[in-house]
Write an enzyme that holds these catalytic residues in place. Structure first.
Site, PDB file in Angstrom:
ATOM      1  CB  SER A  51      -1.134  -0.253   1.207  1.00 12.21           C
ATOM      2  OG  SER A  51      -2.388  -1.005   1.138  1.00 12.21           O
ATOM      3  CE  LYS A  54      -4.673   1.950  -0.423  1.00 11.90           C
ATOM      4  NZ  LYS A  54      -3.789   0.405  -0.564  1.00 11.90           N
ATOM      5  CB  SER A 111      -4.806   1.239   3.528  1.00 10.07           C
ATOM      6  OG  SER A 111      -3.437   1.332   2.815  1.00 10.07           O
ATOM      7  CE  LYS A 213      -1.452   3.937   3.014  1.00  5.88           C
ATOM      8  NZ  LYS A 213      -1.666   3.573   3.827  1.00  5.88           N
TER       9      LYS A 213
END
Length: 353
Positions: A51, A54, A111, A213
């Site tokens: 992720s 992202k 997420s 993140k």
């Protein structure tokens, strides 16, 4: 024809990242302002971003906001393809809508793979085209070892990056979109009555951390990009392939501690003051306002609740819970003949974040 085939072969990912790299850590720490490299471990090993993908989806969204292609309260349609992405997700329903801002918040907190896909489809027309746009942008930023195949980071053998490339992306998010960086520090997002906490443990644990993140798949291991600022020195750290959340957090904290020490910044105790004043509002950009509520709490260990920018015309509602002041951010998009979105239940298995 032979030359063309060789060129195509050279540009095609060679599946260099494999499951055996989970547990073999790659790491990279740099000064966000100067780019000076402070530490690195296997920085150019190609591996799965999970992720952390992202971050590029958000880079593309922030760029579209700046150019006027998108607006924060613009409706994002939810396709069947987007709604059927695997968790972690908001549980979006095909044919429904959410706003661009809700999608951004869904990416930085939960997420959400469904929100990432829907946002990518809005920007690129479809996820395949959006992934090609992501890859082109990555290469323009100097991320030469990165290829994207989707907007979320769900497993794909050809979706690869490196710790060095992700540090480049993190630095550019900070420098290119200072007006949007605050989204990464949002600790709680309210969506259709559901409280969605940020997955990033560094926001709660590490003094000075204010984004970015997390990422996880079984093939990638546990990944993390963090930015932290102390004494006007901002560092960016990347850890990829940790075998546990605790290892990921400890490794990142140790690397950042060493980085700040190398930059001449004194160490900081990991404690939180038991009382904090309210900061009610400050303007970040014309027509948008940041509301950040820092509330006193009986639990001194609990981090302040920070809330992202909301367009001024959005309905605003305060809630008090457990001694904390909270803010319900943006209303849902209401395009003509649309169905309302619904937040999904927690996945029973471990989420891909």
């Amino acid at each position: 024809m032979a030359v063309a085939a060789l060129l195509i072969s050279a540009l095609t990912p060679r599946h260099a990242a494999h499951a055996q790299y989970a547990g073999r850590i790659s790491a990279f720490v740099s000064d966000a302002r100067t780019g000076a490299v402070l530490s690195q471990v296997n920085p150019d090993l190609q591996r799965y971003p999970a992720s952390l993908t992202k971050l590029m989806t958000l880079y593309m969204a922030f760029s579209a906001l700046r150019s006027g292609q998108l607006s924060l309260d613009q409706a994002v349609p939810v396709s069947i393809h987007a709604a059927t992405r695997e968790p972690s997700k908001l549980g979006l329903v095909p044919g429904s809508y959410l706003t661009v801002e809700q999608a951004i918040l869904g990416l930085v907190t939960k997420s959400a793979n469904d929100a990432a896909c829907a946002l990518g489809e809005l920007i690129g027309g479809n996820e395949v085209q959006f992934a090609a746009m992501m890859t082109a942008q990555a290469h323009n930023l100097g991320m030469s070892q990165t290829t994207f195949q989707n907007a979320s980071g769900l497993p794909d053998p050809d979706q690869v990056t490196t710790a060095r490339d992700l540090a480049t992306l993190a630095r550019r998010l900070i420098s290119d979109f200072p007006e949007d960086y605050h989204y990464f520090s949002v600790s709680v997002f309210y969506y259709h009555g559901h409280e969605i906490p940020n997955h990033n443990p560094m926001l709660r644990y590490y003094p000075g951390a204010d984004g970015m993140k997390t990422g996880y798949t079984a093939q990638a291991g546990l990944n993390l990009v963090t930015s932290a600022m102390r004494d006007n020195v901002r560092l960016v750290g990347v850890v990829m392939g940790a075998s546990s959340s605790a290892e990921r957090t400890r490794t990142m904290a140790a690397l950042l501690d060493q980085g700040f020490s190398d930059e001449g910044v004194a160490p900081v105790e990991r404690s939180v003051s038991p009382t904090r004043p309210f900061i009610l509002a400050r303007t970040m950009r014309p027509g948008r306002r940041t509301l950040t509520f820092l509330a006193s709490s009986h639990d001194a260990r609990r981090a302040p609740v920070q809330v992202a920018e909301a367009p001024l015309r959005h309905s605003q509602k305060l809630h008090s819970k457990s001694g904390m002041v909270r803010y319900v951010l943006a209303r849902a998009a209401q395009p003509k003949h649309s169905k309302s979105t619904h937040a999904g239940s927690q996945a029973k298995h471990r989420s891909k974040t």
